[in-house]
Design a protein around this motif. Structure first.
Motif, PDB file in Angstrom:
ATOM      1  N   TYR A  46     -17.146  -1.982 -17.919  1.00 13.18           N
ATOM      2  CA  TYR A  46     -16.284  -2.137 -19.097  1.00 13.18           C
ATOM      3  C   TYR A  46     -15.002  -2.862 -18.679  1.00 13.18           C
ATOM      4  CZ  TYR A  46     -19.632   1.088 -21.052  1.00 13.18           C
ATOM      5  OH  TYR A  46     -20.801   1.661 -21.487  1.00 13.18           O
ATOM      6  N   ALA A  47     -15.106  -4.170 -18.640  1.00 19.24           N
ATOM      7  CA  ALA A  47     -14.022  -5.001 -18.108  1.00 19.24           C
ATOM      8  C   ALA A  47     -12.791  -4.993 -18.987  1.00 19.24           C
ATOM      9  CB  ALA A  47     -14.515  -6.437 -17.924  1.00 19.24           C
ATOM     10  N   PHE A  48     -12.943  -4.716 -20.268  1.00 22.49           N
ATOM     11  CA  PHE A  48     -11.817  -4.810 -21.193  1.00 22.49           C
ATOM     12  C   PHE A  48     -11.535  -3.465 -21.866  1.00 22.49           C
ATOM     13  CE2 PHE A  48     -14.063  -8.919 -21.130  1.00 22.49           C
ATOM     14  CZ  PHE A  48     -13.070  -9.703 -20.552  1.00 22.49           C
ATOM     15  N   ALA A  49     -11.904  -2.367 -21.225  1.00 29.23           N
ATOM     16  CA  ALA A  49     -11.674  -1.038 -21.787  1.00 29.23           C
ATOM     17  C   ALA A  49     -10.177  -0.753 -21.860  1.00 29.23           C
ATOM     18  CB  ALA A  49     -12.374   0.024 -20.947  1.00 29.23           C
ATOM     19  N   VAL A  50      -9.781  -0.066 -22.933  1.00 37.38           N
ATOM     20  CA  VAL A  50      -8.380   0.284 -23.151  1.00 37.38           C
ATOM     21  C   VAL A  50      -8.315   1.761 -23.524  1.00 37.38           C
ATOM     22  CG1 VAL A  50      -6.320  -0.107 -24.540  1.00 37.38           C
ATOM     23  CG2 VAL A  50      -7.774  -2.039 -23.903  1.00 37.38           C
ATOM     24  N   ILE A  51      -7.396   2.487 -22.897  1.00 40.66           N
ATOM     25  CA  ILE A  51      -7.143   3.885 -23.227  1.00 40.66           C
ATOM     26  C   ILE A  51      -5.668   4.029 -23.559  1.00 40.66           C
ATOM     27  CG2 ILE A  51      -7.227   6.272 -22.436  1.00 40.66           C
ATOM     28  CD1 ILE A  51      -9.416   5.542 -20.540  1.00 40.66           C
ATOM     29  N   ASP A  52      -5.369   4.435 -24.808  1.00 37.89           N
ATOM     30  CA  ASP A  52      -3.988   4.672 -25.210  1.00 37.89           C
ATOM     31  C   ASP A  52      -3.543   6.054 -24.753  1.00 37.89           C
ATOM     32  OD1 ASP A  52      -3.760   2.195 -26.366  1.00 37.89           O
ATOM     33  OD2 ASP A  52      -4.403   2.883 -28.352  1.00 37.89           O
ATOM     34  N   GLY A  53      -2.249   6.310 -24.926  1.00 43.10           N
ATOM     35  CA  GLY A  53      -1.694   7.572 -24.482  1.00 43.10           C
ATOM     36  C   GLY A  53      -2.275   8.763 -25.226  1.00 43.10           C
ATOM     37  N   PRO A  54      -2.450   9.890 -24.540  1.00 47.13           N
ATOM     38  CA  PRO A  54      -3.010  11.081 -25.188  1.00 47.13           C
ATOM     39  C   PRO A  54      -2.009  11.718 -26.148  1.00 47.13           C
ATOM     40  CG  PRO A  54      -2.364  11.585 -22.946  1.00 47.13           C
ATOM     41  CD  PRO A  54      -2.171  10.108 -23.118  1.00 47.13           C
ATOM     42  N   GLN A  55      -2.530  12.369 -27.174  1.00 41.86           N
ATOM     43  CA  GLN A  55      -1.718  13.101 -28.145  1.00 41.86           C
ATOM     44  C   GLN A  55      -2.258  14.519 -28.236  1.00 41.86           C
ATOM     45  OE1 GLN A  55      -1.919  10.924 -31.802  1.00 41.86           O
ATOM     46  NE2 GLN A  55      -1.028   9.064 -30.956  1.00 41.86           N
ATOM     47  N   LEU A  56      -1.351  15.488 -28.224  1.00 42.43           N
ATOM     48  CA  LEU A  56      -1.729  16.894 -28.238  1.00 42.43           C
ATOM     49  C   LEU A  56      -1.036  17.569 -29.418  1.00 42.43           C
ATOM     50  CD1 LEU A  56      -3.423  18.844 -26.534  1.00 42.43           C
ATOM     51  CD2 LEU A  56      -1.339  19.466 -25.311  1.00 42.43           C
ATOM     52  N   LEU A  57      -1.837  18.124 -30.319  1.00 43.68           N
ATOM     53  CA  LEU A  57      -1.322  18.818 -31.503  1.00 43.68           C
ATOM     54  C   LEU A  57      -1.480  20.313 -31.273  1.00 43.68           C
ATOM     55  CD1 LEU A  57      -0.185  18.673 -34.372  1.00 43.68           C
ATOM     56  CD2 LEU A  57      -2.538  18.576 -35.222  1.00 43.68           C
ATOM     57  N   ILE A  58      -0.349  21.014 -31.192  1.00 41.98           N
ATOM     58  CA  ILE A  58      -0.338  22.439 -30.864  1.00 41.98           C
ATOM     59  C   ILE A  58      -0.279  23.268 -32.141  1.00 41.98           C
ATOM     60  CG2 ILE A  58       0.902  24.279 -29.678  1.00 41.98           C
ATOM     61  CD1 ILE A  58      -0.435  22.301 -27.817  1.00 41.98           C
ATOM     62  N   ASP A  59      -1.159  24.256 -32.253  1.00 35.27           N
ATOM     63  CA  ASP A  59      -1.157  25.222 -33.348  1.00 35.27           C
ATOM     64  C   ASP A  59      -0.763  26.573 -32.750  1.00 35.27           C
ATOM     65  OD1 ASP A  59      -1.608  26.985 -35.404  1.00 35.27           O
ATOM     66  OD2 ASP A  59      -3.538  26.128 -36.001  1.00 35.27           O
ATOM     67  N   HIS A  60       0.487  27.007 -33.013  1.00 30.28           N
ATOM     68  CA  HIS A  60       0.986  28.236 -32.408  1.00 30.28           C
ATOM     69  C   HIS A  60       0.332  29.474 -33.001  1.00 30.28           C
ATOM     70  CE1 HIS A  60       4.222  26.386 -30.020  1.00 30.28           C
ATOM     71  NE2 HIS A  60       4.300  25.514 -31.006  1.00 30.28           N
ATOM     72  N   GLU A  61      -0.118  29.393 -34.238  1.00 29.38           N
ATOM     73  CA  GLU A  61      -0.727  30.568 -34.847  1.00 29.38           C
ATOM     74  C   GLU A  61      -2.076  30.881 -34.212  1.00 29.38           C
ATOM     75  OE1 GLU A  61      -2.081  32.210 -39.264  1.00 29.38           O
ATOM     76  OE2 GLU A  61      -1.037  30.291 -39.051  1.00 29.38           O
ATOM     77  N   SER A  62      -2.904  29.855 -34.015  1.00 34.82           N
ATOM     78  CA  SER A  62      -4.221  30.073 -33.410  1.00 34.82           C
ATOM     79  C   SER A  62      -4.203  29.887 -31.898  1.00 34.82           C
ATOM     80  CB  SER A  62      -5.242  29.110 -34.020  1.00 34.82           C
ATOM     81  OG  SER A  62      -4.836  27.758 -33.820  1.00 34.82           O
ATOM     82  N   GLN A  63      -3.060  29.451 -31.333  1.00 34.83           N
ATOM     83  CA  GLN A  63      -2.878  29.271 -29.898  1.00 34.83           C
ATOM     84  C   GLN A  63      -3.907  28.294 -29.312  1.00 34.83           C
ATOM     85  OE1 GLN A  63      -2.928  33.223 -28.233  1.00 34.83           O
ATOM     86  NE2 GLN A  63      -0.792  33.595 -28.761  1.00 34.83           N
ATOM     87  N   ILE A  64      -4.080  27.165 -29.972  1.00 33.43           N
ATOM     88  CA  ILE A  64      -4.961  26.108 -29.488  1.00 33.43           C
ATOM     89  C   ILE A  64      -4.225  24.775 -29.597  1.00 33.43           C
ATOM     90  CG2 ILE A  64      -7.082  27.324 -30.101  1.00 33.43           C
ATOM     91  CD1 ILE A  64      -7.317  25.440 -32.512  1.00 33.43           C
ATOM     92  N   GLY A  65      -4.741  23.779 -28.873  1.00 38.17           N
ATOM     93  CA  GLY A  65      -4.200  22.425 -28.930  1.00 38.17           C
ATOM     94  C   GLY A  65      -5.317  21.421 -29.120  1.00 38.17           C
ATOM     95  N   ASP A  66      -5.215  20.604 -30.125  1.00 43.30           N
ATOM     96  CA  ASP A  66      -6.205  19.557 -30.384  1.00 43.30           C
ATOM     97  C   ASP A  66      -5.791  18.292 -29.640  1.00 43.30           C
ATOM     98  OD1 ASP A  66      -7.602  21.268 -32.020  1.00 43.30           O
ATOM     99  OD2 ASP A  66      -6.636  20.573 -33.852  1.00 43.30           O
ATOM    100  N   LEU A  67      -6.710  17.757 -28.834  1.00 46.66           N
ATOM    101  CA  LEU A  67      -6.421  16.596 -27.994  1.00 46.66           C
ATOM    102  C   LEU A  67      -7.055  15.347 -28.590  1.00 46.66           C
ATOM    103  CD1 LEU A  67      -5.410  15.245 -25.375  1.00 46.66           C
ATOM    104  CD2 LEU A  67      -7.553  15.956 -24.291  1.00 46.66           C
ATOM    105  N   THR A  68      -6.231  14.290 -28.688  1.00 48.43           N
ATOM    106  CA  THR A  68      -6.710  12.984 -29.129  1.00 48.43           C
ATOM    107  C   THR A  68      -6.407  11.967 -28.039  1.00 48.43           C
ATOM    108  OG1 THR A  68      -6.347  13.522 -31.464  1.00 48.43           O
ATOM    109  CG2 THR A  68      -6.550  11.193 -30.888  1.00 48.43           C
ATOM    110  N   LEU A  69      -7.454  11.306 -27.549  1.00 47.35           N
ATOM    111  CA  LEU A  69      -7.306  10.270 -26.528  1.00 47.35           C
ATOM    112  C   LEU A  69      -8.009   9.019 -27.033  1.00 47.35           C
ATOM    113  CD1 LEU A  69      -6.235   9.760 -23.626  1.00 47.35           C
ATOM    114  CD2 LEU A  69      -8.543  10.263 -22.816  1.00 47.35           C
ATOM    115  N   PRO A  70      -7.257   8.072 -27.597  1.00 45.27           N
ATOM    116  CA  PRO A  70      -7.900   6.871 -28.166  1.00 45.27           C
ATOM    117  C   PRO A  70      -8.519   5.989 -27.074  1.00 45.27           C
ATOM    118  CG  PRO A  70      -5.676   7.190 -29.043  1.00 45.27           C
ATOM    119  CD  PRO A  70      -5.815   8.104 -27.864  1.00 45.27           C
ATOM    120  N   VAL A  71      -9.837   5.846 -27.101  1.00 46.48           N
ATOM    121  CA  VAL A  71     -10.568   5.053 -26.110  1.00 46.48           C
ATOM    122  C   VAL A  71     -11.303   3.925 -26.831  1.00 46.48           C
ATOM    123  CG1 VAL A  71     -12.323   5.063 -24.301  1.00 46.48           C
ATOM    124  CG2 VAL A  71     -10.881   7.089 -24.657  1.00 46.48           C
TER     125      VAL A  71
END
Length: 717
Positions: free
Chosen positions: A278-303
């Motif tokens: 994959y000579a032209f692959a691009v990965i943008d910065g990760p984004q983490l959405l924290i839910d304090h009520e359920s104590q989880i974090g949703d991770l988005t990594l644009p590839v």
């Protein structure tokens, strides 16, 4: 039942408030004398004309309460008028039966999910004399505590302050910074509800300073550790080998959340994309959405994989300087191989290592897009800026064994393109004079393969022999380099030389100068499993050398075989100590000693042999005490390379012991064995260790100095 009536002060306050409200209302509505009758009943015109006098009306005569006739607070009041319900103490309820307790009642445990904290039993860690960390949370356990402590110790501003400079004001300022640091570190490990309790002790009440050393304590309550929720990797699913790439990104829903892991797994995924086409692959910065009520974090990594490709041709920006064909020879990939980013970087390093360019960049360029069934093709565009190709070098030195030595050289590194260098050199010294011309073709027939042709004339007069030599040598080698250390290196070559040498006294028969015409072919091979070319800490090396030679001297033709075997072994005992050892065996078989030119015989002694003795000073000697050389040699060395921690760990101490023996016979007889011992220093320059050894001969001869000093780059072996 009793009550307290307002005092006169309270009544005056109530009257004043009423007046103020009246004034406010009057001002707000701008009331005049024509106000409606119902408003006049509340606020007469006299209040508007003179509000202060109106406000004082009715306050002149003291009431009974003001006169001290207030009732006793304990006196019960009379039954209020109109109240017909009996007071509770007069109320009777018929038929009331007290409830009996039930013995089988089970009370449920109330689990709020809050961590169990016990400050009295908190474990503590003494980071410095003025810094303590406490861990009062027992459940859930702080699983990342060890790594957390190591990071904090490395980053703490309080620890940097030092005990001697610490005072309350400085500690308080840095404690605030460290408190923020601790909070950030907790979030790195997924503890988003953590609490930091900061205290500064050793200050008595009413004092600005303390006679005792102030101490900062942080109590860490990490709370619950959050977990990953949804994982979104962008368009990675469009990649043909999605399953393999997804396995590389080792984060899944339900795993404990940690920011470091995101960074490492992003790096692994990026490397996997670059190594799988994959000579032209691009990965943008990760984004983490924290839910304090359920104590989880949703991770988005644009590839964005960008399609899969194979290598095409290598295209040079300056074909006359370094042609595309030559660059393809240097490259470690072939047309049609799956694109790998590491091979592109390797080609860039190889072009830089030629020493012919000042800047180089390599860019993949799409020449054929990928299809549903076939990968695309990328050409590798090599942009170069030529460096200065001519150089003049020189050195002046003095050694107690060699005397003065001046050397100079002129070189054109691309005289015969591509990578064909021409070098003219000369040496003028007490023991050596030399003039020579060298042609060298780098990367000839393959990567790191070198063709060398050298012609020289030299005069050498040392303690072992006096030789005047004219020679031409040629070699074709596969070299092990700092850029790419090879498990197998080899060399094949030949040489022709004529030498007029002063043959030492042999068997009591003095000889004048003797001329030798020598022709030789040789081969050398090295097996290398070590972890470094200049400073190995693990592994071994085995080197074998064979050189069939023929020599014509005094009208006779002689044939003999020169051979040598070297073995070295390295082992790390701990993080700071390496034990290294080596052995060497060499012999010359097939001709008597006098038929072998003195410069071709075997000697021992010096910085790469038996330390403590002069260069080539060990071996059979004539009646004048001059080394005559021999036909067999055995050497062994052992040393310990011990790190000291000084200069950030760059300085090491190396005690060593060497032993060597040279015999006239082709088989060692160990009639004379020389021992040397000493101690050295190594300074790690980053490129390689700088060596300083001081050795002493343990059984010196009459002409041996009490100590010998050796300086060089790299280890002794």
């Amino acid at each position: 039942m009793s009550t307290n009536w307002p005092t006169s002060s309270a009544r005056r306050l109530l009257t004043a408030c009423t007046a103020a409200l009246a004034l406010a209302s009057a001002s707000s509505y701008a009331q005049d004398s024509e106000a409606p009758p119902n408003l006049e009943d509340l606020i007469p015109d006299s209040a508007i004309e003179n509000p202060e006098e109106w406000a004082q009306q009715g306050t002149g005569e003291p009431s009974d309460l003001e006169a001290g006739t207030a009732p006793d607070p304990e006196t019960p009041i009379e039954t209020p008028p109109g109240l017909t319900i009996a007071w509770p103490d007069e109320l009777e309820i018929d038929g009331f039966e007290p409830l009996e307790p039930e013995e089988d009642i089970q009370f449920a445990d109330l689990d709020t999910g809050a961590p169990q904290v016990a400050f009295d039993d908190a474990e503590t860690e003494q980071i410095a004399d003025n810094l303590i960390l406490g861990f009062p949370q027992a459940e859930p356990p702080f699983s990342e505590r060890g790594d957390f402590l190591a990071r904090y110790s490395a980053l703490s501003t309080i620890e940097e302050l030092g005990d001697s400079d610490a005072n309350v004001a400085q500690l308080a300022a840095r404690a605030r910074e460290d408190e923020e640091l601790l909070g950030n570190l907790l979030r790195v490990y997924g503890y988003y509800d953590g609490e930091i309790i900061r205290t500064i002790g050793a200050v008595r009440p009413g004092e600005d300073q303390s006679e005792e050393q102030p101490v900062v304590r942080f109590d860490i309550i990490p709370g619950a550790r959050y977990r990953y929720g949804a994982i979104d990797l962008g368009n990675l699913s469009s990649a043909p080998d999605y399953d393999a790439l997804r396995d590389v990104f080792d984060i899944y829903p339900g795993d404990f959340l940690q920011s470091d892991t995101i960074v490492l797994e992003q790096f692994d995924l990026d490397r996997a994309l670059g190594e799988n086409g994959y000579a032209f692959a691009v990965i943008d910065g990760p984004q983490l959405l924290i839910d304090h009520e359920s104590q989880i974090g949703d991770l988005t990594l644009p590839v964005e994989p960008g399609g899969k490709y194979v290598f095409g041709e290598v295209v040079s920006s300056d074909p006359k300087f370094l042609s595309s064909k030559h660059l393809s020879t240097i490259a470690r990939f072939e047309t049609g191989d799956t694109y790998q980013r590491s091979l592109s970087l390797d080609l860039r390093r190889a072009v830089t290592a030629t020493g012919l360019v000042s800047t180089v960049s390599i860019t993949p360029r799409e020449v054929q897009p990928p299809s549903a069934t076939e990968p695309g093709v990328v050409a590798m565009d090599v942009e170069m800026t030529p460096a200065k190709l001519r150089s003049i070098a020189g050195a002046i030195g003095y050694g107690s064994e060699e005397g003065f030595r001046i050397q100079a050289s002129w070189e054109h590194r691309n005289f015969f393109p591509p990578e064909g260098s021409l070098r003219v050199r000369g040496v003028l010294g007490t023991q050596e004079q030399l003039a020579g011309v060298t042609f060298r073709k780098n990367n000839f027939g393959g990567r790191d393969k070198v063709l060398t042709i050298d012609a020289y004339a030299t005069t050498v007069d040392n303690v072992a022999y006096d030789a005047r030599t004219v020679a031409v040598t040629g070699a074709y080698e596969r070299l092990s380099t700092l850029l790419f250390q090879k498990p197998l290196a080899w060399a094949l070559g030949a040489e022709i030389l004529a030498t007029d040498e002063r043959n030492r006294v042999i068997s009591g028969i003095p000889r004048e100068r003797q001329t030798y015409f020598i022709a030789s072919v040789f081969g050398r091979a090295t097996l290398d499993t070590t972890d470094s070319l200049l400073d190995p800490t693990q592994g071994f090396r085995l080197t074998g050398f064979l050189a069939p030679e023929t020599s014509r001297t005094s009208g006779e033709q002689y044939y003999y075989l020169r051979n040598q075997a070297d073995a070295s072994y390295y082992r790390s005992i701990n993080d700071s100590t390496v034990i290294a050892g080596r052995v060497r065996f060499a012999s010359i078989q097939g001709a008597p000693t006098f038929a072998i030119a003195p410069s071709r015989r075997l000697y021992a002694g010096g910085g790469g042999s038996v330390r403590g003795y002069g260069y080539q000073a060990i071996g059979p000697k004539n009646d004048l005490g001059e080394p005559t050389g021999g036909r067999s040699l055995v050497e062994a060395s052992i040393e310990a390379r011990i790190g000291t921690g000084f200069f950030d760990g760059a300085l090491s101490v190396v005690p060593f012991f060497d032993v060597g023996s040279v015999s006239i016979e082709t088989t060692p007889n160990f009639r004379f064995v020389n021992y040397g011992a000493g101690v050295g220093l190594r300074y790690d320059t980053g490129f390689g260790p700088l060596r300083l050894d001081v050795g002493a001969p343990l059984n010196p001869g009459p002409d041996d100095a009490p100590v010998a000093v050796y300086v060089s780059l790299g280890q002794a072996f």
